[in-house]
Design a protein around this motif. Sequence first.
Motif, PDB file in Angstrom:
ATOM      1  N   VAL A  26      58.581   1.364  12.468  1.00  0.00           N
ATOM      2  CA  VAL A  26      57.556   1.933  11.440  1.00  0.00           C
ATOM      3  C   VAL A  26      57.454   0.492  10.549  1.00  0.00           C
ATOM      4  O   VAL A  26      58.302   0.195   9.973  1.00  0.00           O
ATOM      5  N   VAL A  27      56.387  -0.407  10.581  1.00  0.00           N
ATOM      6  CA  VAL A  27      56.180  -1.318   9.636  1.00  0.00           C
ATOM      7  C   VAL A  27      55.317  -0.507   8.488  1.00  0.00           C
ATOM      8  O   VAL A  27      54.243  -0.448   8.691  1.00  0.00           O
ATOM      9  N   ALA A  28      56.004  -0.896   7.280  1.00  0.00           N
ATOM     10  CA  ALA A  28      55.402  -0.382   6.127  1.00  0.00           C
ATOM     11  C   ALA A  28      55.413  -1.455   5.085  1.00  0.00           C
ATOM     12  O   ALA A  28      55.273  -1.047   3.713  1.00  0.00           O
ATOM     13  N   LEU A  29      55.149  -2.586   5.297  1.00  0.00           N
ATOM     14  CA  LEU A  29      55.341  -3.800   4.358  1.00  0.00           C
ATOM     15  C   LEU A  29      54.023  -4.129   3.935  1.00  0.00           C
ATOM     16  O   LEU A  29      52.989  -4.166   4.809  1.00  0.00           O
ATOM     17  N   PRO A  30      53.890  -4.550   2.642  1.00  0.00           N
ATOM     18  CA  PRO A  30      52.713  -5.280   2.202  1.00  0.00           C
ATOM     19  C   PRO A  30      52.568  -6.787   2.908  1.00  0.00           C
ATOM     20  O   PRO A  30      53.742  -7.037   3.404  1.00  0.00           O
ATOM     21  N   LEU A  31      51.553  -7.545   2.694  1.00  0.00           N
ATOM     22  CA  LEU A  31      51.518  -8.881   3.111  1.00  0.00           C
ATOM     23  C   LEU A  31      51.868  -9.722   2.094  1.00  0.00           C
ATOM     24  O   LEU A  31      51.214  -9.542   0.818  1.00  0.00           O
ATOM     25  N   SER A  32      52.673 -10.575   2.311  1.00  0.00           N
ATOM     26  CA  SER A  32      52.878 -11.817   1.321  1.00  0.00           C
ATOM     27  C   SER A  32      53.501 -13.104   2.062  1.00  0.00           C
ATOM     28  O   SER A  32      53.620 -12.904   3.314  1.00  0.00           O
ATOM     29  N   ASN A  33      53.794 -13.887   1.588  1.00  0.00           N
ATOM     30  CA  ASN A  33      54.571 -15.146   1.828  1.00  0.00           C
ATOM     31  C   ASN A  33      55.660 -14.654   2.629  1.00  0.00           C
ATOM     32  O   ASN A  33      55.909 -15.566   3.434  1.00  0.00           O
ATOM     33  N   ASP A  34      56.379 -13.851   2.062  1.00  0.00           N
ATOM     34  CA  ASP A  34      57.491 -13.412   2.732  1.00  0.00           C
ATOM     35  C   ASP A  34      57.742 -12.614   3.901  1.00  0.00           C
ATOM     36  O   ASP A  34      58.284 -12.883   4.687  1.00  0.00           O
ATOM     37  N   THR A  35      56.502 -11.633   3.904  1.00  0.00           N
ATOM     38  CA  THR A  35      56.563 -11.014   4.997  1.00  0.00           C
ATOM     39  C   THR A  35      55.501 -11.239   6.278  1.00  0.00           C
ATOM     40  O   THR A  35      55.761 -10.735   7.278  1.00  0.00           O
TER      41      THR A  35
ATOM     42  N   SER B  47      60.762   0.985  23.316  1.00  0.00           N
ATOM     43  CA  SER B  47      60.756   1.297  21.868  1.00  0.00           C
ATOM     44  C   SER B  47      59.197   1.503  21.812  1.00  0.00           C
ATOM     45  O   SER B  47      58.431   0.868  22.379  1.00  0.00           O
ATOM     46  N   LEU B  48      58.916   2.027  20.655  1.00  0.00           N
ATOM     47  CA  LEU B  48      57.549   2.258  20.004  1.00  0.00           C
ATOM     48  C   LEU B  48      57.432   1.493  18.658  1.00  0.00           C
ATOM     49  O   LEU B  48      58.381   1.904  17.842  1.00  0.00           O
ATOM     50  N   ILE B  49      56.383   0.703  18.433  1.00  0.00           N
ATOM     51  CA  ILE B  49      56.255   0.211  17.007  1.00  0.00           C
ATOM     52  C   ILE B  49      54.885   0.589  16.580  1.00  0.00           C
ATOM     53  O   ILE B  49      53.769   0.840  17.159  1.00  0.00           O
ATOM     54  N   ILE B  50      54.988   1.059  15.433  1.00  0.00           N
ATOM     55  CA  ILE B  50      53.811   1.588  14.443  1.00  0.00           C
ATOM     56  C   ILE B  50      53.600   0.521  13.348  1.00  0.00           C
ATOM     57  O   ILE B  50      54.592   0.401  12.573  1.00  0.00           O
ATOM     58  N   ASN B  51      52.550   0.297  13.211  1.00  0.00           N
ATOM     59  CA  ASN B  51      52.197  -0.657  11.887  1.00  0.00           C
ATOM     60  C   ASN B  51      51.227   0.053  10.993  1.00  0.00           C
ATOM     61  O   ASN B  51      49.918   0.321  11.576  1.00  0.00           O
ATOM     62  N   VAL B  52      51.558   0.358  10.121  1.00  0.00           N
ATOM     63  CA  VAL B  52      50.739   0.886   8.766  1.00  0.00           C
ATOM     64  C   VAL B  52      50.844   0.143   7.432  1.00  0.00           C
ATOM     65  O   VAL B  52      50.397   0.642   6.606  1.00  0.00           O
ATOM     66  N   GLY B  53      51.485  -1.122   7.773  1.00  0.00           N
ATOM     67  CA  GLY B  53      51.402  -2.081   6.601  1.00  0.00           C
ATOM     68  C   GLY B  53      50.132  -2.828   6.555  1.00  0.00           C
ATOM     69  O   GLY B  53      49.043  -2.452   6.315  1.00  0.00           O
ATOM     70  N   ARG B  54      50.378  -4.171   6.923  1.00  0.00           N
ATOM     71  CA  ARG B  54      49.452  -4.970   6.956  1.00  0.00           C
ATOM     72  C   ARG B  54      49.579  -5.843   8.402  1.00  0.00           C
ATOM     73  O   ARG B  54      50.711  -6.010   8.627  1.00  0.00           O
ATOM     74  N   GLY B  55      48.500  -5.957   9.040  1.00  0.00           N
ATOM     75  CA  GLY B  55      48.322  -6.391  10.335  1.00  0.00           C
ATOM     76  C   GLY B  55      49.206  -7.692  10.477  1.00  0.00           C
ATOM     77  O   GLY B  55      50.112  -7.705  11.337  1.00  0.00           O
ATOM     78  N   PRO B  56      49.187  -8.852   9.778  1.00  0.00           N
ATOM     79  CA  PRO B  56      49.687  -9.975  10.017  1.00  0.00           C
ATOM     80  C   PRO B  56      51.419  -9.907   9.597  1.00  0.00           C
ATOM     81  O   PRO B  56      51.946 -11.022   9.860  1.00  0.00           O
ATOM     82  N   VAL B  57      51.860  -8.914   9.112  1.00  0.00           N
ATOM     83  CA  VAL B  57      53.347  -8.659   9.054  1.00  0.00           C
ATOM     84  C   VAL B  57      53.839  -8.976  10.263  1.00  0.00           C
ATOM     85  O   VAL B  57      55.063  -9.485  10.532  1.00  0.00           O
TER      86      VAL B  57
ATOM     87  N   ILE C 275      48.787   0.918  16.477  1.00  0.00           N
ATOM     88  CA  ILE C 275      48.546   0.048  15.654  1.00  0.00           C
ATOM     89  C   ILE C 275      47.192   0.460  14.588  1.00  0.00           C
ATOM     90  O   ILE C 275      46.208   0.663  14.929  1.00  0.00           O
ATOM     91  N   ASP C 276      47.298   0.537  13.189  1.00  0.00           N
ATOM     92  CA  ASP C 276      46.233   0.839  12.362  1.00  0.00           C
ATOM     93  C   ASP C 276      45.899   0.010  11.522  1.00  0.00           C
ATOM     94  O   ASP C 276      44.910   0.043  10.960  1.00  0.00           O
ATOM     95  N   THR C 277      46.621  -1.485  11.350  1.00  0.00           N
ATOM     96  CA  THR C 277      46.353  -2.225  10.390  1.00  0.00           C
ATOM     97  C   THR C 277      46.114  -3.749  11.260  1.00  0.00           C
ATOM     98  O   THR C 277      47.072  -3.906  12.045  1.00  0.00           O
ATOM     99  N   TRP C 278      45.050  -4.577  10.807  1.00  0.00           N
ATOM    100  CA  TRP C 278      44.673  -5.411  12.118  1.00  0.00           C
ATOM    101  C   TRP C 278      44.481  -7.030  11.364  1.00  0.00           C
ATOM    102  O   TRP C 278      44.781  -7.293  10.301  1.00  0.00           O
ATOM    103  N   TYR C 279      44.010  -7.864  12.421  1.00  0.00           N
ATOM    104  CA  TYR C 279      43.690  -8.961  12.456  1.00  0.00           C
ATOM    105  C   TYR C 279      42.510  -9.616  11.911  1.00  0.00           C
ATOM    106  O   TYR C 279      42.209 -10.625  11.552  1.00  0.00           O
ATOM    107  N   VAL C 280      41.589  -8.638  12.781  1.00  0.00           N
ATOM    108  CA  VAL C 280      40.077  -8.839  12.506  1.00  0.00           C
ATOM    109  C   VAL C 280      39.481  -7.657  11.901  1.00  0.00           C
ATOM    110  O   VAL C 280      39.703  -6.523  12.452  1.00  0.00           O
TER     111      VAL C 280
END
Length: 326
Positions: free
Chosen positions: A201-210, A226-236, A256-261
Amino acid sequence: MKIAFHGTNAENFHPGFEKLLLGSYLIRSLSDELSEPAERKYFEEAEVIVGTSLSNAQPRPTQARLYQVAGAGYDGIDFSCLPPKCTVCNCFGHEDAITEYVMSAVLTKYVPLAEADKKLRKGEWDYQAGRPEGLRRECSGTAIGIVGYGHIGSGVARRAKVFNMEVHIANRSTLTVDHIIDHYYPLADLSTFLAAVDVVVVALPLSNDTSGLIDQQAFAAMRPDSLIINVGRGPVIKEKALYEALKDKQIGGAVIDTWYVYPTDSNDTSYPGNYPFHTLDNIIITPHMSGWTWGTISRRQGVMAENIHRLEKGEPLLNIVKRGEY
């Protein structure tokens, strides 16, 4: 005091907001475009702005003392467009909704309701008790890995424990193993972490580090089912790496709930990525909806109203992300 709800997103928080305030205020909802002269004037004069986007393309809110982000992410706010005295605050209140979404996504891996329904509508009883082909693994006893242990990550961990999952956390700051956390990993040890879990589960905000933290190397470390779930920010998650890992069946699947476009307006029917994710059969795609509930609206309204009261009384504000200069 003039309060402006700027844009379609922020306007959702306007109905009923006056009832939360003590005293009399001028409150107005403004369009995203600020196309009318009266809107621009009000925006420029507002002391409090509730919004999600601010750039050089918009008028300068020269009188703003508080820019209240109508959510957790503030990467859409150009701080240089605000007067130095303006404090920027964000708000949360979405963690209950998002944790429900995440656990629903986790359960899709272990409880194939949609697939069983689809089959039975065709008279196929594959999942019937007693048939060997219908046997499946339970969620209980499997390992969930959460990248980021903020409001969302900690909420997911607590819910996962209720399902008797083993909780692994990868986080920038050090955490102590306790009754919720079974294993902690620094972000530098991401590959070891990813290899140890069934669900990521990816739950990180977007920053230069992430940005791009979950890349091709990360997918190579994951278990093949494995299953990956993104509820942080897409570009992480690196977009190309995600698409190729799914297309090549390198991992089991994704939700995937957070995106690139993202759409530019309500009539925009663009797909959510630069790659054809919508053509893949091992991904569930949703339109950044995980935290969007009436409960989230109500909790965030409470924080916004509290910050306005504190601003008027000169008290410390909640959830400051950029402090005004005085």
